[in-house]
Design an enzyme around this catalytic site. Structure first.
Site, PDB file in Angstrom:
ATOM      1  N   SER A 142       0.855  -1.191   0.000  1.00 15.55           N
ATOM      2  CA  SER A 142       0.000   0.000   0.000  1.00 15.55           C
ATOM      3  C   SER A 142       0.886   1.236   0.000  1.00 15.55           C
ATOM      4  O   SER A 142       2.013   1.195   0.510  1.00 15.55           O
ATOM      5  CB  SER A 142      -0.898   0.016   1.239  1.00 15.55           C
ATOM      6  N   TYR A 155      -1.406  -0.609  10.524  1.00 16.57           N
ATOM      7  CA  TYR A 155      -1.602  -0.979   9.117  1.00 16.57           C
ATOM      8  C   TYR A 155      -0.410  -0.520   8.277  1.00 16.57           C
ATOM      9  O   TYR A 155       0.152  -1.306   7.491  1.00 16.57           O
ATOM     10  CB  TYR A 155      -2.895  -0.353   8.589  1.00 16.57           C
ATOM     11  N   SER A 158       2.619  -2.632   8.917  1.00 14.32           N
ATOM     12  CA  SER A 158       2.549  -3.956   8.296  1.00 14.32           C
ATOM     13  C   SER A 158       2.849  -3.872   6.806  1.00 14.32           C
ATOM     14  O   SER A 158       3.545  -4.735   6.251  1.00 14.32           O
ATOM     15  CB  SER A 158       1.172  -4.587   8.528  1.00 14.32           C
TER      16      SER A 158
END
Length: 261
Positions: A142, A155, A158
């Site tokens: 991402s 998030y 990770s």
């Protein structure tokens, strides 16, 4: 049918980006083992297969945090098909929580799903790939992994770790004919993005506004366009083709210019 005869695993195949990756790989001829924790993966696979000339999407209901079960499924696929050509580590979860409110349980769940599963599934799949001196591994990270997120620090951590893991795997397995890359999606319209909209509206007291997160992120996208799962899936297909054989150890942004590094 550019991927005819290829055998693929796609995790998180039950919706959003994962479902579209599964669909496009299958349309290009691959046999795709569509892994998802939800039982709806069976009906979704049936629907995708109805649009194909053969049953190329094989549903597998599985919890990827169960490492033993994951390894067993890989062994079954290799026994049945004789190989695994493509692994797409797509499964992931997202929580919008302010930095100081992230507890240990939330942290562990995030890292187990988004990182631990990627490492151990790669470890399981890469062994039969090494035996054949070929394979493609694509990790879905991402843009949050590049820049951080103050209300989703676990998030972002990770996804940043997935980028580092991609580089480590690329260094470890490149000489064995295995290409390893990552894709960093930006503002992609999925059920996850819809949940982020709701969560950010609640956290920042903007419940009366629509598309809070999308509008916030879109303001930073130079082309002023939102992305769709097909934009990511097309890049995955490219990374599985011979034309991409010299692309290795890279993190490709699919974000309309939100991030440019």
């Amino acid at each position: 049918m550019r991927l005819e005869g290829k055998v693929a695993i796609v995790t998180g195949a039950g919706g959003g980006i994962g479902q579209e990756i599964t669909n496009q790989l299958a349309q290009d001829g691959a046999t795709v083992f569509a892994w998802d924790i939800s039982e709806k993966i069976h009906s979704q696979a049936d629907e995708m297969n109805q649009n194909l000339d053969a049953k190329r999407v094989i549903p597998v209901q599985i919890d990827i945090s169960d490492i033993a079960q994951m390894r067993s499924k890989v062994e079954q696929i290799v026994e049945e098909k004789g190989k695994i050509d493509i692994l797409v580590n797509n499964a992931g979860i997202m929580q919008t929580i302010p930095f100081l409110e992230i507890d240990e349980q939330s942290w562990d769940r995030m890292l187990d799903t988004n990182l631990k599963s990627v490492f151990f599934l790669t470890q399981a799949v890469v062994k039969p790939m090494m035996d054949r001196k070929q394979g493609r591994i694509i990790n879905i990270s991402s843009i949050a992994g590049r820049s951080g997120r103050p209300v989703a620090a676990h998030y972002a951590a990770s996804k940043s770790a997935v980028l580092s893991l991609t580089k480590s795997a690329a260094l470890a397995f490149g000489e064995h004919g295995i290409r390893v890359n990552a894709i960093c999606p930006g503002v992609i319209m999925t059920p996850m993005m819809e949940q982020i909209n709701r969560d950010r509206a609640r956290i920042f007291g903007k419940e009366n506004e629509e598309n809070v997160a999308v509008n916030e992120f879109l303001a930073k996208v130079p082309i002023k366009e939102i992305g769709y799962p097909s934009d990511v899936a097309q890049q995955v297909v490219f990374l599985c083709l011979p034309e991409s054989s010299y692309v290795h150890g890279q993190a490709i942004n699919v974000c309309g210019g939100y991030e440019m590094n």
